[in-house]
Design an enzyme around this catalytic site. Structure first.
Site, mmCIF file in Angstrom:
data_model
loop_
_atom_site.group_PDB
_atom_site.id
_atom_site.type_symbol
_atom_site.label_atom_id
_atom_site.label_comp_id
_atom_site.label_asym_id
_atom_site.label_seq_id
_atom_site.Cartn_x
_atom_site.Cartn_y
_atom_site.Cartn_z
ATOM 1 N N SER A 1 -61.184 -43.817 62.874
ATOM 2 C CA SER A 1 -60.179 -43.949 64.174
ATOM 3 C C SER A 1 -60.475 -45.072 65.264
ATOM 4 C CB SER A 1 -59.881 -42.642 64.926
ATOM 5 O OG SER A 1 -61.060 -42.210 65.278
ATOM 6 N N SER B 1 -65.225 -42.004 62.037
ATOM 7 C CA SER B 1 -64.347 -42.685 62.653
ATOM 8 C C SER B 1 -65.160 -44.016 63.486
ATOM 9 C CB SER B 1 -63.443 -42.000 63.769
ATOM 10 O OG SER B 1 -62.420 -41.259 63.281
ATOM 11 N N LYS C 1 -63.081 -47.097 73.359
ATOM 12 C CA LYS C 1 -61.873 -46.307 72.700
ATOM 13 C C LYS C 1 -60.979 -45.650 73.664
ATOM 14 C CE LYS C 1 -61.336 -43.468 68.480
ATOM 15 N NZ LYS C 1 -62.210 -42.388 67.543
#
Lengths: 570, 570
Positions: free
Chosen positions: A214, A238, A130
């Site tokens: 996310s 997330s 990420k």
């Protein structure tokens, strides 16, 4: 330069780092024409060797390379190619560094050829990250235009493109190959992934839906098998939402189990509810491989927030003994929460709960209703943390470039800074959180009065959301994941089924509130058809070993049941 | 009622709970006449049986009761008597409940007589508790007049005198006998123990000095052997200072190792630096007994902040193997910090460091200088936490009664509330703390380049203060303990020697700052003579097992060296 131009320049740079021969010659068909881009669709652009490699689970990739059957270079090239395709289909990448990856893979192959043994337990495994991880040579923008060319929004030439997050160092030491960083929503505070640089990251299995957030870039990339395993982070869901939305296994470990040291973050220093880092992949075994590997690096010597807690095989063994128990008294016990009392989940999720209930009961395990202290209290506690600083941190990041905040974010932070919370109010929230955790724990302990074994339940199961995935424009509810963040439990999301418009229909729905009715109204079987349906499996704090053993077992049960139904139909 | 009358009434109630036949008939002589009240002085009021019992270490008390040699009732009576005497000598108790204790002890004896085995690993062991623990039947005032007759300052009839802290439940389940709660300074934020109810708790070994704070009542009581073991809490040094000042072993575990659940506290909800709970006693073995016992209760199932970390014998075993190592390469390595660069310690402490250096070197262990990141940064971080809320919490507690704040406290909180810190400033301090922890950890790791074994040092040793004990009126410096609170390490304070006015003289002192000169000027050999001298022994986070093994070993070395010197003199 205006923010639009800077964003465009960055996007062009990302896209131009895809080799010419990996570029798609024609636009991806619309969602109406081609809802599902996974499997056969994306594979049409790959060679059979590339398909063989990229369809393989992380555990077997490492095995194949470590026994000399595959070369790390071929594996790296195959995943780089598939990731490039994935990005062109659903905008899931922020940074691409395929050249470095292939160089690193070649070096691994050379090491292997020379010594006859792998560098470490992740030898040659491609790992996606990420875009909160700092990796040398590339930006970390977290989707902020103002962060382009900076270190977390600051001009820090000593750190920009040179600093690496602690876990990056560990992954390299373990033999992993790093090759891309994945997309995130502005601020990280959304169940959809979108920002002014890369646009919107759609769900590749059902492009009517979001890939979640996310860690939505990870979710989409791994779903398309452009990565065998990657790391997300989870503050209010997330990791869990994108994992569930994309049919993946994702683990939200307890905070302090895996090293977050040196990751970029939003609202860094808010420490009532900590964001945690964890892997997302295609099997519980892959998650185990990764966590065991990271723990073998003794991250507690390099991250001051990590607890000295090596991988505990004895916790796995104990759980396996319960699984193998001969009587209900010696088998596992589960709590089942069908509804949190606030918003009811959509029909496919209720069916997933039915499936899980059925297979566990049939296997002789005990299930009890889960009626803990109100999750609304936990949601209030977690949501208060989001705005402790009145938006100071996130507004500051937007102001760096002047780019606008999405309305998917602005409902949280408003259009401008608000008053910051005072120390005494934060302290009050911390006390409320601890009190909630204590009551919840006492409730968990009290289940020993309801199980035949006289032990409290081993884990509990609940939806990962009210919807199987966020649908742009529809009313959303993330309380199923948010509430559990206040409890810091070890949680795995696991895929159970896919939406079937023929059977997943809204029959006899009785709203329990306007909010509930609104969320329910977003469910349309036709729109959701084919999408993944996941659930959360929850063990106590720091029981990552236990929750993974149960997740693997439950997966086997569901898979066996699925095969049995298919045989019956045939 | 005016605060003076309420305080007086409470004091009378405390004192009147001492049985008539245990009351002293004449006042305790002045410090000039009788500096040291420990040992022979207090023993003159006890029977030989009571002396035999109360001079015994916790480990042996439990052994003697659990084998049927002693009755729990006799042990309880002996400690109640000695605690009553201690309180009359140095004002160390806030709550006395001897009757309940003796009843509980009788019940334990009956259980033993009936079943032939002890209730648990603490069967019959008297345990004293700092007045933050809630115990049914008595107040918790924490020294606040306004808390008398309330639950933490609030009229809560459901909880007042009925609620018990989690560890109290565990201690009872383990067979411990609870009999008194010990004095604390107003607000808990002082290195001296004094409040408007019980007055001042003097150091029983040297009554020119303070017993320390904030667990000063525990320090004084255990020093006088009115308790074999007790629990204090430590935020910036509140276990370590009173332990060092009173010649005791005290452990400040990492936060999350032992259950703090349900204790009263100051500034509850401040969670940058957490206060921790830990035992204080006469030997490392007694601390180990207590921690092992508490962990056997699986406190992680009852306190949401406790980590699932059972007692680790393997960590002890590994440490013992290093101790037994045959070469320097395989033995232990220590960092030695003689000065933190801010304030130099008084001569007796420098001598204590010499003793430790000498015995460790003679035993073949390696010592390296300890020059970590500046402790001043850590002190600033911790001190900022003290006043996050601008004094809201503590001023509120004073206002309940109108009682005045001591000037030993008001330098921190001012005479009235100040502005509270905002969320973003708190977040900044949290980030600064984590950065400091990371740098310190990296420094610790870097010592592997300086040891012959190539391993980082196992522990480091430094003063527990600039002075051997706080001296009323003299300039103080608590940075040696405060700084380490930011690091959350596992720390044991251990007694090394006592002040000897003939040899502990200020020769060649060179001040490094005005502050240093001021603190040094408070040292007068004549005043300090006879007082205890302790040091801090520091292991990494969550290494309670390791630090206790080393503490025990170091104690044996010091003791052997002491015996050798005495033989040489004779």
């Amino acid at each position: 330069m205006a923010w639009e131009a800077r964003a465009r320049e960055k996007l062009d740079a990302i896209n131009s780092s895809i080799p010419q021969n990996w570029r798609l010659n024609s636009p991806v068909p619309s969602a109406e024409e081609q809802r599902d881009l996974t499997g056969p669709y994306i594979c049409q652009y790959l060679s059979s060797e590339e398909v063989e490699i990229t369809e393989c689970h992380a555990v077997y990739i490492v095995k194949n390379i470590s026994c000399g059957r595959w070369r790390a270079e071929d594996v790296a090239r195959a995943f780089c190619h598939r990731a490039a395709l994935a990005h062109q289909m659903v905008s899931c990448l922020h940074e691409i560094f395929f050249d470095t990856a292939i160089k690193d893979a070649i070096a691994l192959d050379e090491y292997f050829a020379k010594t006859g043994h792998p560098v470490g337990p992740l030898h040659g495994l491609p790992v996606s990250l990420k875009d909160q991880f700092h990796v040398k040579g590339v930006d970390t923008t977290m989707g902020y235009v103002g962060w382009i060319g900076t270190f977390q929004g600051k001009k820090d030439t000593a750190k920009h493109k040179t600093y690496e997050s602690e876990m990056v160092r560990e992954l390299r030491a373990l033999g992993a190959v790093l090759y891309c960083k994945t997309s995130v929503p502005q601020t990280l505070m959304s169940a959809e992934t979108m920002n002014n640089i890369i646009g919107y990251t759609w769900n590749p299995k059902n492009r009517n839906l979001s890939s979640g957030g996310s860690s939505g870039g990870e979710g989409a990339l791994i779903s398309l098998k452009g990565s065998p395993i990657g790391f997300g982070t989870d503050y209010s869901g997330s990791i869990r939402m994108p994992s569930a939305f994309n049919g993946l296994y994702g683990i939200r470990p307890s905070s302090g189990r895996l090293p977050y040291q040196g990751l970029a973050n939003s609202m860094d220093g808010q420490n009532t509810v900590l964001s945690v880092v964890g892997p997302m992949s295609h099997s519980p075994a892959s998650l185990r491989l990764m966590i065991k590997a990271i723990l073998s690096q003794k991250p507690w010597l390099y991250d001051p927030l990590v607890v000295e807690l090596p991988w505990r095989s004895d916790q796995e063994g104990e759980t396996l003994r319960y699984i193998a128990g001969r009587t209900t008294e010696t088998k596992l016990a589960f709590g089942i929460m069908r509804c949190d009392g606030i918003v009811q989940s959509h029909p496919p999720i209720m069916r997933a709960l039915d499936i899980v209930t059925k297979v566990l009961t049939a296997a002789g395990h005990e299930l009890v209703d889960w009626n803990p202290p109100s999750h609304q209290r936990a949601i209030d506690i977690v949501q208060a943390c989001w705005v402790y600083d009145g938006g100071e941190d996130v507004h500051g990041s937007f102001e760096l470039s002047g780019e606008p905040m999405s309305d998917k974010i602005s409902w949280i932070f408003g259009s401008e800074r608000r008053e910051e919370m005072k120390a005494s109010a934060i302290a009050k929230n911390n006390v409320a959180k601890r009190a909630f955790q204590k009551e919840y724990m006492d409730y968990w302990n009290s289940t020993r009065q309801r199980t035949r074994s006289g032990r409290p339940v081993d884990a509990f199961i609940l939806p990962a959301g009210a919807a199987t995935a966020t649908r742009p424009g529809a009313r959303t509810y993330a309380g199923y994941t948010t509430a559990l963040s206040a409890l810091d439990y070890s949680i795995v999301t696991l895929p159970v089924t896919t939406v079937d418009k023929k059977i997943d229909i809204s029959e006899g729905f009785q709203p329990i509130s306007d909010h509930d009715a609104n969320v329910h109204s977003g469910y349309e079987p036709e729109i959701y058809h084919g999408g993944h349906v996941g659930l959360q499996l929850v063990a106590r704090r720091f029981q990552e070993e236990k929750v993974l053993v149960i997740a693997e077992y439950l997966t086997d049960l569901i898979s066996a049941q699925h095969s049995a139904s298919q045989s019956a139909e045939a």
